[in-house]
Design an enzyme around this catalytic site. Structure first.
Site, PDB file in Angstrom:
ATOM      1  N   LYS A 186       0.830  -1.218   0.000  1.00  0.00           N
ATOM      2  CA  LYS A 186       0.000   0.000   0.000  1.00  0.00           C
ATOM      3  C   LYS A 186       0.860   1.261   0.000  1.00  0.00           C
ATOM      4  CE  LYS A 186      -2.042  -1.150   3.894  1.00  0.00           C
ATOM      5  NZ  LYS A 186      -1.307  -2.404   4.193  1.00  0.00           N
ATOM      6  N   ARG A 188      -0.276  -8.980  13.650  1.00  0.00           N
ATOM      7  CA  ARG A 188      -0.901  -7.979  12.766  1.00  0.00           C
ATOM      8  C   ARG A 188      -1.735  -8.661  11.685  1.00  0.00           C
ATOM      9  NH1 ARG A 188       4.412  -5.340  11.195  1.00  0.00           N
ATOM     10  NH2 ARG A 188       3.239  -4.104   9.679  1.00  0.00           N
TER      11      ARG A 188
HETATM   12  P1  ADP Z   1       1.443  -1.623   7.586  1.00  0.00           P
HETATM   13  O1  ADP Z   1       1.782  -0.592   6.533  1.00  0.00           O
HETATM   14  O2  ADP Z   1       2.547  -2.587   7.794  1.00  0.00           O
HETATM   15  O3  ADP Z   1       0.113  -2.263   7.344  1.00  0.00           O
HETATM   16  P2  ADP Z   1       0.853   0.647   9.204  1.00  0.00           P
HETATM   17  O4  ADP Z   1       2.047   1.510   9.094  1.00  0.00           O
HETATM   18  O5  ADP Z   1      -0.339   0.986   8.376  1.00  0.00           O
HETATM   19  O6  ADP Z   1       1.303  -0.852   8.954  1.00  0.00           O
HETATM   20  O7  ADP Z   1       0.363   0.558  10.702  1.00  0.00           O
HETATM   21  C1  ADP Z   1       1.265   0.292  11.772  1.00  0.00           C
HETATM   22  C2  ADP Z   1       0.478   0.220  13.085  1.00  0.00           C
HETATM   23  O8  ADP Z   1      -0.145   1.488  13.352  1.00  0.00           O
HETATM   24  C3  ADP Z   1      -0.677  -0.784  13.109  1.00  0.00           C
HETATM   25  O9  ADP Z   1      -0.244  -2.080  13.455  1.00  0.00           O
HETATM   26  C4  ADP Z   1      -1.600  -0.173  14.167  1.00  0.00           C
HETATM   27  O10 ADP Z   1      -1.128  -0.416  15.478  1.00  0.00           O
HETATM   28  C5  ADP Z   1      -1.443   1.322  13.911  1.00  0.00           C
HETATM   29  N1  ADP Z   1      -2.455   1.824  12.943  1.00  0.00           N
HETATM   30  C6  ADP Z   1      -2.210   2.358  11.707  1.00  0.00           C
HETATM   31  N2  ADP Z   1      -3.362   2.709  11.107  1.00  0.00           N
HETATM   32  C7  ADP Z   1      -4.365   2.382  11.965  1.00  0.00           C
HETATM   33  C8  ADP Z   1      -5.786   2.466  11.913  1.00  0.00           C
HETATM   34  N3  ADP Z   1      -6.427   2.969  10.826  1.00  0.00           N
HETATM   35  N4  ADP Z   1      -6.492   2.029  12.984  1.00  0.00           N
HETATM   36  C9  ADP Z   1      -5.877   1.536  14.073  1.00  0.00           C
HETATM   37  N5  ADP Z   1      -4.551   1.416  14.191  1.00  0.00           N
HETATM   38  C10 ADP Z   1      -3.774   1.833  13.154  1.00  0.00           C
HETATM   39  P1  ADP Z   2       2.259  -1.812   3.210  1.00  0.00           P
HETATM   40  O1  ADP Z   2       2.287  -0.312   3.161  1.00  0.00           O
HETATM   41  O2  ADP Z   2       1.029  -2.391   2.580  1.00  0.00           O
HETATM   42  O3  ADP Z   2       2.494  -2.347   4.588  1.00  0.00           O
HETATM   43  P2  ADP Z   2       4.843  -1.663   1.807  1.00  0.00           P
HETATM   44  O4  ADP Z   2       4.553  -0.816   0.627  1.00  0.00           O
HETATM   45  O5  ADP Z   2       5.575  -1.039   2.943  1.00  0.00           O
HETATM   46  O6  ADP Z   2       3.463  -2.362   2.331  1.00  0.00           O
HETATM   47  O7  ADP Z   2       5.622  -2.967   1.306  1.00  0.00           O
HETATM   48  C1  ADP Z   2       6.047  -3.972   2.223  1.00  0.00           C
HETATM   49  C2  ADP Z   2       7.423  -4.494   1.805  1.00  0.00           C
HETATM   50  O8  ADP Z   2       7.302  -5.244   0.583  1.00  0.00           O
HETATM   51  C3  ADP Z   2       8.452  -3.412   1.522  1.00  0.00           C
HETATM   52  O9  ADP Z   2       9.715  -3.898   1.900  1.00  0.00           O
HETATM   53  C4  ADP Z   2       8.382  -3.207   0.002  1.00  0.00           C
HETATM   54  O10 ADP Z   2       9.605  -2.744  -0.535  1.00  0.00           O
HETATM   55  C5  ADP Z   2       8.043  -4.614  -0.481  1.00  0.00           C
HETATM   56  N1  ADP Z   2       7.160  -4.634  -1.660  1.00  0.00           N
HETATM   57  C6  ADP Z   2       6.153  -3.773  -1.956  1.00  0.00           C
HETATM   58  N2  ADP Z   2       5.518  -4.138  -3.106  1.00  0.00           N
HETATM   59  C7  ADP Z   2       6.144  -5.265  -3.522  1.00  0.00           C
HETATM   60  C8  ADP Z   2       5.949  -6.145  -4.656  1.00  0.00           C
HETATM   61  N3  ADP Z   2       4.970  -5.913  -5.570  1.00  0.00           N
HETATM   62  N4  ADP Z   2       6.768  -7.218  -4.762  1.00  0.00           N
HETATM   63  C9  ADP Z   2       7.742  -7.453  -3.833  1.00  0.00           C
HETATM   64  N5  ADP Z   2       7.962  -6.679  -2.764  1.00  0.00           N
HETATM   65  C10 ADP Z   2       7.183  -5.595  -2.600  1.00  0.00           C
END
Ligand code: ADP
Ligand code: ADP
Ligand code: ZN
Length: 216
Positions: free
Chosen positions: A14, A173
Site C-alpha cells: 500500500k 498484525r
Molecule cells: P502496515 O503498513 O505494515 O500495514 P501501518 O504503518 O499501516 O502498517 O500501521 C502500523 C500500526 O499502526 C498498526 O499495526 C496499528 O497499530 C497502527 N495503525 C495504523 N493505522 C491504523 C488504523 N487505521 N487504525 C488503528 N490502528 C492503526
Molecule cells: P504496506 O504499506 O502495505 O504495509 P509496503 O509498501 O511497505 O506495504 O511494502 C512492504 C514491503 O514489501 C516493503 O519492503 C516493500 O519494498 C516490499 N514490496 C512492496 N511491493 C512489492 C511487490 N509488488 N513485490 C515485492 N515486494 C514488494
C-alpha cells in the site's frame, strides 16, 4: 478529483504504491501508520498512547484514529485529492469516514483498491522491509533494495527496521487484519468503485494496473 482508499494486509504494498500515485497524480498520501510513528518519535501524548498498541500489533482505538483522520482531511492540501493508506481498518472507521466525507467535506471516495497478497508472502516482505527514518519510504532487502546500502534514494537518510516488523508481531498484525479489516472488502464491494488487484506481481506491474483503473 481522485479520493482513494487502499485496503490490504500489512506488507501488501500500500505504501509503495501510494508513493508512486502521490507523485504522478499530485494528490496527498495520508498514512495513519506514518502519522502514528511520527507521534511516537516526537514523544507526544498521542505517541505514548499509540506505541503500546503498535508494539503489540494491535489497532489503536477507533476514536483516536478517527479524530486524526478527520483533522487531516480538512487541511487544504487534500483538496486536490487524497490516498488513504492504512485507514479505514475497522467497520466503525469506515462508517465514520463515510460520515465525515458526506457531512463535513461534501466529497466522495472515487476508488477503493484492495491489494491482494496471501499470508505466505507477507512474512518475507515485512522481515525484509527497511524504511527511511526520515521520509518513511519503504525498501526491501531483496525486492526493492536502495541504490546505496542502507541509505534512502530519495532523501539520503538512514534506513531502519520498524519495531513491529519482527516475526512475532507480524503474525499478530496478520491475525488482526483477518479479524477486523478484511471484512471491509465486503463493506465496499457493492459501491461500484471497488477494485481488487493482484499484489504479488512486480511493483511496476501492480502500479500499471492501478494507473489503468485511475485513468479510465
Ligand atoms: P502496515 O503498513 O505494515 O500495514 P501501518 O504503518 O499501516 O502498517 O500501521 C502500523 C500500526 O499502526 C498498526 O499495526 C496499528 O497499530 C497502527 N495503525 C495504523 N493505522 C491504523 C488504523 N487505521 N487504525 C488503528 N490502528 C492503526
Ligand atoms: P504496506 O504499506 O502495505 O504495509 P509496503 O509498501 O511497505 O506495504 O511494502 C512492504 C514491503 O514489501 C516493503 O519492503 C516493500 O519494498 C516490499 N514490496 C512492496 N511491493 C512489492 C511487490 N509488488 N513485490 C515485492 N515486494 C514488494
Ligand atoms: Zn527518505
Amino acid at each position: 478529483m481522485i479520493n482513494i482508499v487502499f485496503l490490504g494486509p500489512p506488507g501488501a504494498g500500500k505504501g509503495t504504491q501510494s508513493n508512486k500515485i502521490e507523485h504522478e497524480f499530485n494528490i496527498v498520501q495520508i498514512s495513519t501508520g506514518d502519522i502514528l510513528r511520527n507521534a511516537v518519535k516526537t514523544g507526544s501524548e498521542l505517541g505514548k498512547l499509540a506505541k503500546k498498541y503498535m508494539d503489540e500489533g494491535k489497532l489503536v482505538p477507533d476514536d483516536v484514529i478517527i479524530g486524526i483522520v478527520k483533522a487531516r482531511l480538512q487541511q487544504d492540501d487534500c483538496k486536490n485529492g487524497f490516498i488513504l493508506d492504512g485507514f479505514p481498518r475497522t467497520i466503525a472507521q469506515a462508517e465514520a469516514l463515510d460520515d465525515m466525507l458526506k457531512n463535513d467535506l461534501n466529497i466522495e471516495l472515487t476508488h477503493i483498491i484492495a491489494l491482494e497478497v496471501p499470508d505466505e508472502l507477507i512474512l518475507e516482505r515485512l522481515t525484509g522491509r527497511r524504511s527511511c527514518s526520515k521520509c518513511g519510504a519503504a525498501y526491501h532487502l531483496k525486492y526493492n533494495p536502495p541504490k546505496v546500502d542502507n541509505i534512502c534514494d530519495i532523501c539520503g537518510s538512514n534506513l531502519v527496521q520498524r519495531d513491529d516488523d519482527k516475526e512475532e508481531t507480524i503474525n499478530k498484525r496478520l491475525k488482526v487484519y483477518h479479524e477486523q479489516t478484511e471484512q471491509l472488502k465486503t463493506y465496499y464491494s457493492n459501491s461500484g468503485k471497488y477494485y481488487e488487484i493482484d499484489g504479488t506481481k512486480h511493483p511496476d506491474e501492480v502500479y500499471e494496473k492501478i494507473k489503468s483503473i485511475l485513468t479510465k
